[in-house]
Scaffold this motif. Structure first.
Motif, PDB file in Angstrom:
ATOM      1  N   LEU A 124      69.437  -4.338 -70.393  1.00  0.00           N
ATOM      2  CA  LEU A 124      68.480  -5.429 -70.554  1.00  0.00           C
ATOM      3  C   LEU A 124      69.158  -6.784 -70.765  1.00  0.00           C
ATOM      4  O   LEU A 124      68.669  -7.805 -70.301  1.00  0.00           O
ATOM      5  CB  LEU A 124      67.545  -5.135 -71.733  1.00  0.00           C
ATOM      6  N   ARG A 127      71.825  -9.197 -67.954  1.00  0.00           N
ATOM      7  CA  ARG A 127      71.406 -10.099 -66.880  1.00  0.00           C
ATOM      8  C   ARG A 127      71.847 -11.512 -67.200  1.00  0.00           C
ATOM      9  O   ARG A 127      71.832 -12.380 -66.360  1.00  0.00           O
ATOM     10  CB  ARG A 127      69.887 -10.087 -66.767  1.00  0.00           C
ATOM     11  N   HIS A 128      72.222 -11.733 -68.460  1.00  0.00           N
ATOM     12  CA  HIS A 128      72.565 -13.089 -68.883  1.00  0.00           C
ATOM     13  C   HIS A 128      74.019 -13.166 -69.300  1.00  0.00           C
ATOM     14  O   HIS A 128      74.643 -12.172 -69.615  1.00  0.00           O
ATOM     15  CB  HIS A 128      71.693 -13.507 -70.054  1.00  0.00           C
ATOM     16  N   LEU A 131      75.620 -18.102 -73.997  1.00  0.00           N
ATOM     17  CA  LEU A 131      74.863 -18.084 -75.242  1.00  0.00           C
ATOM     18  C   LEU A 131      73.609 -17.229 -75.147  1.00  0.00           C
ATOM     19  O   LEU A 131      73.182 -16.633 -76.116  1.00  0.00           O
ATOM     20  CB  LEU A 131      74.485 -19.512 -75.638  1.00  0.00           C
ATOM     21  N   TYR A 132      73.007 -17.186 -73.949  1.00  0.00           N
ATOM     22  CA  TYR A 132      71.829 -16.354 -73.771  1.00  0.00           C
ATOM     23  C   TYR A 132      72.161 -14.901 -74.099  1.00  0.00           C
ATOM     24  O   TYR A 132      71.396 -14.203 -74.755  1.00  0.00           O
ATOM     25  CB  TYR A 132      71.317 -16.426 -72.331  1.00  0.00           C
ATOM     26  N   LEU A 136      70.529 -12.747 -76.976  1.00  0.00           N
ATOM     27  CA  LEU A 136      69.792 -11.527 -76.632  1.00  0.00           C
ATOM     28  C   LEU A 136      70.297 -10.342 -77.429  1.00  0.00           C
ATOM     29  O   LEU A 136      69.514  -9.560 -77.976  1.00  0.00           O
ATOM     30  CB  LEU A 136      69.960 -11.232 -75.139  1.00  0.00           C
TER      31      LEU A 136
END
Lengths: 382, 314
Positions: A124, A127-128, A131-132, A136
């Motif tokens: 999940l 995908r980033h 910092l994202y 997450l």
């Protein structure tokens, strides 16, 4: 048996795929010996406590796992306590509800749970990047924390004991030991697990997989263009690093015989694990482990010495950021800023006055800048 | 559990009130993130520093003004005094923010992002103990402001029993929101900040000093955090660990809204505030989990957040 090879014209030895020079071999042996005699060392002084060093090693081990992501793929996970906690809670649940008594089985359960959790969270959140990704992982960690805190089956904020069966404790080799012996035996179990874990990590860092991860860390798009399955590789690295966290958490639960959400899943624990890796030196293999021992030890000793132990840790981290950005092990190996400065001073003592002058100048400049900024804040830019 | 319309309304209002506080914290965080590219872990401590400072400032200013006198004028004077105290508190935080940026952060912009995390975390720990040195271990509170403002009838006029202080927070919060958007849309300084966020190099080329913009932005963030702390403290008490929870929730808010987006922070803050508040009545264990669940959901559906990043509009 060790086989002799040459590395950059220095004699080196290769054994089980581990290639070391004579000096490195000495450090390696020294490190292993120190690990094994820690229980004896702790009897010497009261300020050294086996449980503290043990806890440091466990968190440090989780940091070793995190370091795989940090060092090679340049991903900063701010939620590694999620796997630590998953391992710990899996152990607790197995002991409480399934009545599993054997330490081995409990640890296997912890590994399985952490693997599944890492696979899900990884799928999940990967995908980033940047910092994202950090936020997450933080969010998933806090989600697990909230679940552990909210479910009465998981003990809520009181946590769960790990005291299965009639012996009221997990069994090593099918036997129940007295608390003192149990503590030492689980320590040796930890040492063995850590050595195996470090060996596996070393093999990973010698493999093409590591090179692929490095490539991905440097430039994702390019890595994809040369045909690397970026998503899959990063995911695999994430799962491996999660497993390290899970093993550490499982051991933590077995050793402490109690898990609480605060101590295992809270986001500050994630921060601790991350900072251990950086403190020890995230460009090195054993750095995170040493960082773990140092940080936990620092917090524990700090609590004895002063009530302002957070301040102490904060100052150490500040010194780390400005003075030793490569961490303890990294700086020992290559010499940090302080080391270079000391050498300079030894060669030419008059350099001191130059430093003084630059320091005064930079302070002056800072003050002028700050005043200008204040003026801008108060009166705007015009 | 049956939920009456009144109870639902009260919970929603509570959520909105908390949302405004959260917005003041998160907006600073998101602006710092959007422009400096730094995730300021010490932001929660700035908030709690504001709360601690505010208790002293409230005491001082109310000591001068005295308890609310009778009549409309007396009440108005008291409310203005409270507002002045909040502004003074926030202003005290300005130099703190300036110092943080100019002394600590500026040295390490060109380094790995990890070091910024370590640095701001170190500042978090240091601030935590600085508070402990100054104000001690136990929590402190000020009752005067909350009870005095609650004597002003507002919601009772429409037949609802709701603390006036919360209404006050919502009103002041709205003013802050409008003010912030006005600042970024209309003032020269605000436009310069936005220009820096959109294209740092171009901004430098047309003569903007990015160093100053960075300091300004960090100081602004500290100002907002202090403002939030001062507004949040009267109903509760100032505790050492009060910064942690708002910090983590602010992360959620800025991720929901989109990193660096002010508008996103506003929507996200209200969303988180209201949903969290509803969960308290509907399913208490879900209170902590709900914001993170929403965040994970939004990231899966709309990975860049509701409003994307900072751009042509604030």
């Amino acid at each position: 048996m060790p086989e002799r090879v040459d590395r950059d014209r220095t004699p080196a030895y290769r054994f089980l795929g581990v290639e070391v020079t004579r000096r490195e071999a000495a450090f390696l042996v020294l490190g292993v010996v120190v690990l094994f005699i820690v229980p004896d060392l702790t009897t010497v002084s009261d300020s050294l406590q086996l449980s503290v060093i043990h806890q440091g090693l466990l968190f440090g081990f989780a940091a070793v796992g995190l370091n795989l992501l940090l060092r090679h793929t340049k991903l900063t996970s701010f939620g590694h306590a999620a796997f630590f906690g998953t391992g710990a809670y899996a152990t607790a649940v197995l002991a409480r509800y399934a009545g599993v008594q054997s330490v081995g089985l409990l640890l296997l359960g912890a590994i399985a749970a952490a693997t599944v959790m890492a696979a899900i969270i990884g799928a999940l959140s990967l995908r980033h990047t940047g910092l994202y990704f950090a936020l997450l992982t933080l969010a998933f960690g806090q989600l697990l924390y909230a679940i552990a805190l909210g479910q009465s089956a998981l003990g809520g904020s009181d946590g769960l004991p790990i005291r299965p069966g009639p012996a009221n404790q997990p069994l090593l080799f099918g036997t129940a030991f007295s608390p003192d012996v149990y503590q030492v035996l689980t320590y040796y179990l930890t040492v063995v697990v850590i050595l195996i874990g470090l060996f596996v990590m070393y093999r990973i860092t010698q493999s093409p997989f590591r090179n692929a991860l490095d490539a991905i860390g440097q430039e994702r798009t390019r890595a994809r263009f040369i045909g690397l399955p970026v998503r899959r590789y990063v995911w695999a690295a994430f799962v491996v690093s999660g497993i390290y966290g899970g093993v550490a958490g499982g051991l933590y639960a077995v050793v402490r015989q109690y898990v609480r959400p605060e101590g295992t899943l809270f986001f500050l624990r994630s921060g601790d694990i991350l900072f251990m890796a950086i403190l020890g030196g995230f460009r090195t293999l054993v750095g995170p482990l040493i960082g773990g021992v140092v940080l936990v030890f620092l917090q524990d000793v700090g609590q004895d010495v002063t009530q302002y132990y957070d301040f102490l840790t904060g100052v150490v981290l500040l010194i780390l950021v400005y003075g030793f950005p490569r961490g303890i092990v990294g700086s020992l190996r290559s010499g940090g800023i302080v080391n270079t400065r000391l050498n300079e001073l030894r060669r030419e003592p008059s350099v001191l006055s130059t430093w003084g002058r630059t320091a005064v100048q930079s302070i002056e400049r800072k003050v002028t800048e700050a005043l200008t900024s204040l003026r801008i804040i108060l009166f705007g830019v015009d | 559990m049956a939920v009456t319309p009144t109870a639902a309304l009260v919970q929603t209002l509570n959520g909105i009130q908390f949302g405004f506080i959260l917005f003041m914290i998160a907006s600073g965080l998101t602006v710092i993130l959007g422009i400096l590219d730094v995730l300021n872990l010490a932001h929660g401590e700035l908030f709690s520093l504001g709360a601690y400072t505010a208790i002293g400032v409230f005491g001082f200013i109310i000591g001068i003004v005295g308890p609310p006198g009778g009549g409309v004028v007396g009440t108005a004077v008291f409310v203005l005094a409270v507002l002045a105290a909040v502004l003074v508190t926030a202003a005290i935080l300005l130099p703190v923010g300036t110092l943080f940026e100019a002394v600590f952060l500026r040295q390490i912009y060109d380094r790995d992002q990890v070091y910024q995390l370590v640095l701001t975390f170190a500042l978090l720990l240091i601030l935590l103990d600085v508070k402990k040195v100054i104000w001690g271990d136990s929590s402190i509170r000020t009752d005067a402001v909350y009870s005095a403002i609650n004597t002003i009838p507002t919601s009772e006029l429409v037949g609802l029993n709701y603390p006036t202080y919360n209404v006050f927070v919502i009103l002041v919060g709205s003013v802050v929101v409008v003010g912030l958007f006005w600042f970024f849309e209309r003032t020269k300084t605000g436009r310069i900040i936005r220009a820096t966020a959109i294209d740092r190099e171009m901004a430098t080329a047309i003569g903007v000093s990015t160093d100053r913009v960075f300091t300004l932005v960090f100081a602004l963030g500290a100002f907002l955090a202090g403002f939030a702390g001062a507004m949040a403290v009267p109903p509760t008490s100032a505790t050492l660990e009060m910064g942690t929870n708002p910090l983590v929730l602010s992360f959620v808010v800025i991720v929901i809204g989109g990193l660096g987006s002010l508008r996103g922070a506003f929507v996200g803050a209200l969303l988180v505030g209201v949903i969290r508040s509803w969960m308290i009545t509907l399913y208490p264990p879900g209170e902590i989990a709900a914001p993170f669940a929403i965040m994970a959901l939004i990231l899966l559906v709309k990975p860049e957040g509701l409003f994307g990043t900072w751009g042509e509009t604030a």
